[in-house]
Every structure is written in C-alpha cells, then in structure tokens.
Design a protein around this motif. Structure first.
Motif, short mmCIF file in Angstrom:
data_model
loop_
_atom_site.label_atom_id
_atom_site.label_comp_id
_atom_site.label_asym_id
_atom_site.label_seq_id
_atom_site.Cartn_x
_atom_site.Cartn_y
_atom_site.Cartn_z
N ILE A 28 9.82 87.44 47.80
CA ILE A 28 9.09 86.35 47.13
C ILE A 28 9.06 85.12 48.05
O ILE A 28 8.01 84.47 48.20
CB ILE A 28 9.73 86.03 45.76
N ALA A 29 10.17 84.82 48.69
CA ALA A 29 10.22 83.65 49.58
C ALA A 29 9.27 83.80 50.76
O ALA A 29 8.71 82.82 51.25
CB ALA A 29 11.65 83.43 50.07
N ASP A 30 9.08 85.04 51.23
CA ASP A 30 8.24 85.28 52.41
C ASP A 30 6.75 85.44 52.06
O ASP A 30 5.92 85.50 52.97
CB ASP A 30 8.68 86.58 53.12
N ALA A 31 6.41 85.56 50.79
CA ALA A 31 5.02 85.89 50.39
C ALA A 31 4.06 84.74 50.68
O ALA A 31 4.37 83.58 50.44
CB ALA A 31 4.98 86.22 48.91
N GLY A 53 10.81 100.61 51.67
CA GLY A 53 9.57 100.04 52.22
C GLY A 53 8.61 99.78 51.07
O GLY A 53 8.39 100.63 50.22
N ILE A 54 8.04 98.57 51.04
CA ILE A 54 7.14 98.21 49.94
C ILE A 54 5.90 97.54 50.51
O ILE A 54 6.03 96.57 51.27
CB ILE A 54 7.83 97.19 49.01
N TYR A 71 1.63 91.37 45.43
CA TYR A 71 2.10 91.93 44.16
C TYR A 71 3.40 92.68 44.38
O TYR A 71 3.50 93.53 45.27
CB TYR A 71 1.02 92.87 43.60
N LEU A 72 4.41 92.35 43.59
CA LEU A 72 5.70 93.04 43.70
C LEU A 72 6.08 93.69 42.37
O LEU A 72 6.26 92.99 41.36
CB LEU A 72 6.81 92.05 44.11
N GLU A 127 6.67 91.28 38.97
CA GLU A 127 6.88 91.71 37.58
C GLU A 127 8.13 92.56 37.43
O GLU A 127 8.53 93.25 38.38
CB GLU A 127 5.65 92.47 37.09
N GLY A 128 8.74 92.48 36.25
CA GLY A 128 9.94 93.26 35.98
C GLY A 128 10.53 92.94 34.63
O GLY A 128 9.81 92.79 33.63
#
Ligand code: DC
Length: 235
Positions: A134-137, A83-84, A46-47, A144-145
C-alpha cells in the motif's frame, strides 16, 4: 482514465501521495468485484488480501506442513515469496514463482484458509507485506479484506464496510460457483468461514470513521458509482 480524472485524483491524494481506499466485508458482500471495479474506473492499483491468505494456504498444503502446527506454518509463510500483480483487470498470484491464480480458488484451499488466516504469526507477516504494498502504490490503491479499515490501513483516505444480507451473500457465491456446489455446501462455506474469520478480525460492524454500504438491493454498478462519488467528495 482521462486527464481530468487523473488530475482530480492527484489533488485528492495530495502531491506525490497515495490515494488509499480500504474496503472490508464478509464473503459474498461483493467486495472483490466492487474493489476491482472502483480501481479500474479510477486508474488505481488493486490488492486482494484474501488471495494472499489463500496463496499462503496453498504453500502450506504443497509443503505438507501440519496446519495445526502454528509455529511451523508461520515459519513456512515467512520464507515464502508471494508474487502479486496489482492490476485490477487481471490480478495474478504466484508462490515462489509458481502461478497459483486459479489454484487458490480450489475448494480444498477455501476449506483450509481460515485455519491459516487465524494464525496470528501468519497475520503479522502478511499484514506487514500488505502495508508495504500500500505504501509503494502509485497513484493509489484499493485494498480489500477483513481488517483493512481497522488494522492494515486505518489511515486510509476512504474506509468502507460492504455488507449484504446472508441470503444475498450465499446466493452470490452460489452463482459464482455456477452449479458446482449445492446451496447447503455454499451456505456452510460462507457462514462458517465468517464465523471462524470473525475470531481474529472485526468485519461485521463498522469501526469509527468507517462508512457502511449495504449492497443487498444494489447492483454492482450502483455500488461502484456510490464509492466513486465518495472519492470525488474527498477532493
Ligand atoms: O476474501 P476471501 O474469501 O478470498 O478470503 C480468504 C480468507 O482469508 C478468508 O478466510 C478470510 C481471510 N482474510 C482475512 O482473515 N483477512 C483479510 N484481510 C483477508 C482475508
């Protein structure tokens, strides 16, 4: 997530590919709770991209950089390590190693974040970082945004715009703040921020290929069910 669900997801995303669900919407549309709920149910990451703009704003405030000096703000953000953790059950954020998970929700940050989020150089930097995340997930991600369906991930497997009537959105934010702000202040926060933010991202109308979900009269569970049903249809 059970094994059958996991297999279905892999099939949906294609072998070794990431399933990307992009969700945009204005404040109070329920997109954060919805995105987290969908990610939890489907075992995805989740981002929260809004939190990245909030963390950048916190960094700018801590450094004492003048918010109107757009070059200095952008330079600081480029140098800042954000950091996320992408865990939907407990997303956490840090700025250069300092935990800011709670601090980025403070009213001072909410009041200043549009000024940082409308800085185009800041956007370019954070959009590049969001695309990389997103590419690494794996096995996929719900991002979301405000500009995920249109700019950050226009090729997402599922692109959704979550909307709700202004009264419903103000009411939800008010409930979230649990009496810590009066209705007039919340109305200003929600509607003024939408106005400011909409100068750099289009999130009030769906772009081509984006499905609108109106959550005004739906419960959170109903919205999550609807989206999970749409993911199943992708297979
Ligand atoms: O969703 P939020 O309230 O946490 O977002 C914080 C701010 O960041 C808000 O002013 C909108 C802005 N934002 C943006 O411009 N683009 C995004 N992709 C996400 C948020």
């Amino acid at each position: 997530m059970d094994r059958q669900q996991s297999t279905e997801l892999t099939e949906t995303a294609g072998q070794n590919q990431t399933l990307v669900i992009a969700i945009d919407g204005p404040s109070g549309s329920g997109k954060s709770s919805t995105s987290r709920g969908v990610a939890e149910r489907l075992g995805l990451q989740y981002l929260d991209t809004g939190a990245m703009y909030r963390a950048a704003t916190w960094a700018v405030q801590q450094a004492g950089v003048d918010r109107t000096d757009s070059a200095a703000v952008a330079e600081l953000v480029r140098r800042t390590d954000l950091g996320i953790t992408l865990d939907p059950s407990g997303p956490a954020f840090s700025v250069d190693g300092t935990d800011v998970t709670t601090a980025i929700r403070a009213p001072e940050v909410s009041a200043a974040v549009s000024a940082v989020a409308t800085n185009l150089e800041v956007r370019a930097e954070l959009i590049a970082r969001q695309r990389q995340i997103i590419a690494d997930a794996r096995p996929g991600i719900v991002a979301e945004g405000r500009d995920i369906t249109t700019v950050v991930a226009p090729d997402a497997d599922l692109r959704l715009l979550l909307v709700a009537d202004p009264e419903a959105r103000v009411g939800r934010r008010e409930a979230e703040l649990a009496g810590k702000a009066d209705r007039a202040a919340v109305t200003d926060q929600v509607l003024r921020r939408d106005r400011d933010d909409s100068t750099v991202a289009v999130f009030t109308e769906a772009a081509e290929g984006v499905t609108v979900i109106d959550s005004t009269h739906l419960t959170l569970e109903q919205v999550i069910d609807t989206i999970c049903g749409m993911v199943k249809e992708l297979a």
